[in-house]
Design a protein around this motif. Sequence first.
Motif, mmCIF file in Angstrom:
data_model
loop_
_atom_site.group_PDB
_atom_site.id
_atom_site.type_symbol
_atom_site.label_atom_id
_atom_site.label_comp_id
_atom_site.label_asym_id
_atom_site.label_seq_id
_atom_site.Cartn_x
_atom_site.Cartn_y
_atom_site.Cartn_z
ATOM 1 N N GLY A 107 0.806 -1.209 0.000
ATOM 2 C CA GLY A 107 0.000 0.000 0.000
ATOM 3 C C GLY A 107 0.840 1.261 0.000
ATOM 4 N N ASN A 108 0.249 2.346 0.509
ATOM 5 C CA ASN A 108 0.887 3.658 0.486
ATOM 6 C C ASN A 108 2.167 3.697 1.306
ATOM 7 N N ALA A 109 2.273 2.824 2.302
ATOM 8 C CA ALA A 109 3.463 2.778 3.142
ATOM 9 C C ALA A 109 4.702 2.359 2.367
ATOM 10 N N MET A 110 4.516 1.782 1.176
ATOM 11 C CA MET A 110 5.645 1.418 0.335
ATOM 12 C C MET A 110 6.021 2.536 -0.630
ATOM 13 N N ILE A 111 5.127 3.479 -0.831
ATOM 14 C CA ILE A 111 5.335 4.526 -1.837
ATOM 15 C C ILE A 111 5.810 5.823 -1.190
ATOM 16 N N ASN A 112 5.190 6.190 -0.080
ATOM 17 C CA ASN A 112 5.504 7.425 0.626
ATOM 18 C C ASN A 112 6.808 7.262 1.407
ATOM 19 N N ASP A 113 7.811 8.083 1.117
ATOM 20 C CA ASP A 113 9.127 7.933 1.739
ATOM 21 C C ASP A 113 9.084 8.115 3.253
ATOM 22 N N GLU A 114 8.265 9.050 3.718
ATOM 23 C CA GLU A 114 8.171 9.287 5.161
ATOM 24 C C GLU A 114 7.560 8.080 5.872
ATOM 25 N N LEU A 115 6.488 7.528 5.291
ATOM 26 C CA LEU A 115 5.866 6.346 5.878
ATOM 27 C C LEU A 115 6.801 5.137 5.815
ATOM 28 N N LYS A 116 7.530 5.033 4.725
ATOM 29 C CA LYS A 116 8.495 3.944 4.566
ATOM 30 C C LYS A 116 9.503 3.959 5.716
#
Length: 368
Positions: A107-116
């Motif tokens: 999901g978005n956690a793989m795309i967004n650098d901060e969440l990553k």
Amino acid sequence: MLNEDELKNELAERVLKRFFADGKSFEDNLLNTKIDEEFLTSLKNELTEKISGKINEPPKSKAAESKTVETSKIDPNSFAGKAEILIEALPYIQEFYGKTVVVKYGGNAMINDELKEKVMQDIALMKYTGINVVIVHGGGPEITQFLKKVGKESSFVSGLRVTDEETVEIAEMVLAGKINSEIVMLLNRRGVRSVGLSGKDADLIHAEKKLATVYEQGEKTKVDIGYVGKTKKIDIRVVEDLIKSGYVPVIAPIGVGEDGESYNINADYVAADIAGALKAEKLLLLTDTEGVYKNFEDKSSFISTLSASDAREWIKSGIIVGGMIPKIEACLRALQSGTGKAHIIDGRLPHSIILELFTASGIGTQVE
């Protein structure tokens, strides 16, 4: 008054003394001792008194007094809050020490650098508190982007990508090459020893073709969509060996068929099958939604705990629909295969993993 660093040291010293008590090792005390309420209460009270400056301290030098002026500008409630959080986490650290948790990362956690970055921090914390972490990752959006770069359009049937021989080669390159190696690198940079795998390594994932179900004019038919697979068998030995050696296995959802052909498999299902084969304590599925709602339009209908029987019934009755169906089906597969509990959590929320694991309320939907 104590400054923040002194407070952290004080808390750490108290906790360590607790777990090295009676001449036993830390591991023995952590596994065999329950953290009693009296200890937690006394620790909180004493730390709060120190924070408030109620405990007499020796006279300070002029240099120390100038430091006090600086630290007094900081709200003491922030110290108390941090201590409270750490103390709340202690029983969960004890409960999960030495246990295995499988994280499906997507999901978005793989795309967004901060969440990553937050996800990697969470996994590092889990590892350093004694949890055996296994990661299974997806990568559908990156596969789509790469296909566009080479001029190949993606087509889908019932939510599944039509995957010819060229497409599965690209999918394997993106999943097992680019994404997998990046996750391993990010973890290794944080001191977490990690090893990347695909399902083809050590015969980890034996796969077979998965046919798509299509509804046309009220009739259900099966359609061949190419090299899209489903798990036939898991040989978990290589993962177990890596865990015993202190590594975090990072697994790309590519399986191998009887004739050596590659199959792209839904990462939720792979994570569920890996969790079941390991008899994991928990399966955590990172998604782009808060969890399960009985009525998605009504935010007050959020379900924090869902029984397996209700989950099956809600799929049949149409309460659970769309992209949530494979998530719930993955949870049910994991539970049926021996996983303790499964959780659907919002990967868009920073530190969602540790909030789910180490707090009393949690944040997502637990399926049990």
